[in-house]
Scaffold this motif. Structure first.
Motif, PDB file in Angstrom:
ATOM      1  N   TYR A   1       0.807  -1.228   0.000  1.00 40.26           N
ATOM      2  CA  TYR A   1       0.000   0.000   0.000  1.00 40.26           C
ATOM      3  C   TYR A   1       0.839   1.277   0.000  1.00 40.26           C
ATOM      4  O   TYR A   1       0.302   2.362  -0.196  1.00 40.26           O
TER       5      TYR A   1
ATOM      6  N   CYS B   1      -0.106   5.333  -0.656  1.00 39.42           N
ATOM      7  CA  CYS B   1      -0.185   6.187   0.524  1.00 39.42           C
ATOM      8  C   CYS B   1       0.658   7.446   0.349  1.00 39.42           C
ATOM      9  O   CYS B   1       0.164   8.566   0.496  1.00 39.42           O
TER      10      CYS B   1
ATOM     11  N   VAL C   1      -0.953   9.962   8.824  1.00 39.43           N
ATOM     12  CA  VAL C   1      -1.527   9.080   7.811  1.00 39.43           C
ATOM     13  C   VAL C   1      -0.864   7.725   8.019  1.00 39.43           C
ATOM     14  O   VAL C   1       0.362   7.625   8.013  1.00 39.43           O
ATOM     15  N   ASP C   2      -1.665   6.680   8.225  1.00 41.93           N
ATOM     16  CA  ASP C   2      -1.077   5.346   8.375  1.00 41.93           C
ATOM     17  C   ASP C   2      -0.587   4.844   7.020  1.00 41.93           C
ATOM     18  O   ASP C   2      -1.148   5.191   5.975  1.00 41.93           O
TER      19      ASP C   2
ATOM     20  N   ASP D   1      -0.867   2.194   5.387  1.00 39.83           N
ATOM     21  CA  ASP D   1      -1.756   1.416   4.527  1.00 39.83           C
ATOM     22  C   ASP D   1      -3.032   2.184   4.183  1.00 39.83           C
ATOM     23  O   ASP D   1      -4.011   1.596   3.724  1.00 39.83           O
ATOM     24  N   ASP D   2      -2.998   3.489   4.372  1.00 33.98           N
ATOM     25  CA  ASP D   2      -4.135   4.357   4.050  1.00 33.98           C
ATOM     26  C   ASP D   2      -3.762   5.313   2.928  1.00 33.98           C
ATOM     27  O   ASP D   2      -2.594   5.459   2.576  1.00 33.98           O
TER      28      ASP D   2
ATOM     29  N   ILE E   1     -14.479   9.616   7.123  1.00 34.67           N
ATOM     30  CA  ILE E   1     -13.582   8.522   6.745  1.00 34.67           C
ATOM     31  C   ILE E   1     -14.306   7.645   5.732  1.00 34.67           C
ATOM     32  O   ILE E   1     -15.509   7.411   5.848  1.00 34.67           O
TER      33      ILE E   1
ATOM     34  N   ASN F   1     -13.976   3.846   4.440  1.00 32.88           N
ATOM     35  CA  ASN F   1     -13.333   2.552   4.650  1.00 32.88           C
ATOM     36  C   ASN F   1     -13.367   1.787   3.333  1.00 32.88           C
ATOM     37  O   ASN F   1     -14.441   1.497   2.811  1.00 32.88           O
TER      38      ASN F   1
ATOM     39  N   TRP G   1      -5.847   9.623  12.510  1.00 28.68           N
ATOM     40  CA  TRP G   1      -5.504   9.893  11.117  1.00 28.68           C
ATOM     41  C   TRP G   1      -6.577  10.579  10.291  1.00 28.68           C
ATOM     42  O   TRP G   1      -6.432  10.678   9.079  1.00 28.68           O
ATOM     43  N   ASN G   2      -7.615  11.085  10.866  1.00 28.63           N
ATOM     44  CA  ASN G   2      -8.578  11.877  10.091  1.00 28.63           C
ATOM     45  C   ASN G   2      -8.642  13.313  10.622  1.00 28.63           C
ATOM     46  O   ASN G   2      -9.642  13.974  10.505  1.00 28.63           O
TER      47      ASN G   2
END
Length: 197
Positions: free
Chosen positions: A17, A21, A89-90, A92-93, A119, A121, A157-158
């Motif tokens: 990812y 990202c 920001v993670d 994998d996002d 968010i 998903n 992360w949002n």
């Protein structure tokens, strides 16, 4: 768009990812940012990928550190962050191209310490929206949304945070769901918080 935003990306075993990202952050409409990639001792191809990205964009800084977990990686990024605002920001996002611009605009418009957004998903072809509603208010009002109405997402992360939110606060190392430990403190200490869809 004069305020520097520090975007901290903790990275561990997310090579599948990671390019998407980082590209989603690099290509933001808000361009005045530093991007801190924290390689948390990832045993896969992530460390090399981080270095390749740093060679492509001068806004990217890379930290290579032994594995310490998500909280430890985020804290390492916080220690070197220079921005007036902080975002996470993670690895994998990914984020929408105008996320930082919209959050920055909202935080400035409302003279808030924290701005949060909805968010989406994404699991394969399935997408589920977890939206915020338009709202701005005090910490007491947001705590009601967090605990009673479950409208204010606990995730780190949002959100976009004023730097002063993190002056003395760090993520608890070794805890599961570390965001839950910090979000209540961040909300409690904030003078004003804004949410956007």
């Amino acid at each position: 768009m004069y305020d520097l935003i520090s975007v901290i990306i903790p990275i561990y075993k997310v090579e599948e990812y990671l390019d998407e990202c980082i590209a989603s952050v690099v290509n933001q409409t808000y361009t005045n940012m530093e991007i801190i990639l924290v390689d948390d001792g990832s045993p896969d191809n992530c460390p090399r990928m981080c270095d390749v990205w740093a060679g492509k964009d001068s806004r990217i800084r890379v930290i290579h550190k032994p594995n310490g977990g998500l909280s430890d990686a985020r804290n390492a990024g916080l220690e070197i962050a220079q921005g007036a605002f902080i975002a996470f920001v993670d690895g994998d996002d990914f984020i929408k191209p105008d996320m930082l611009e919209k959050l920055h605009s909202a935080i400035c418009r409302e003279n808030a310490d924290i701005a949060a957004c909805g968010i989406l998903n994404c699991e394969g072809e399935n997408q589920t929206a977890w939206g915020c509603r338009d709202f701005a208010g005090t910490s007491e009002q947001i705590l009601t949304l967090l605990y009673a109405d479950a409208v204010y997402p606990v995730a780190a992360w949002n959100k976009l945070y004023s730097r002063n939110c993190w002056e003395i606060l760090r993520f608890p190392v070794g805890k599961t769901c570390a965001d839950a430990f910090t979000t209540c403190r961040l909300v409690h200490n904030a003078k004003r918080i804004v949410m956007i869809p």
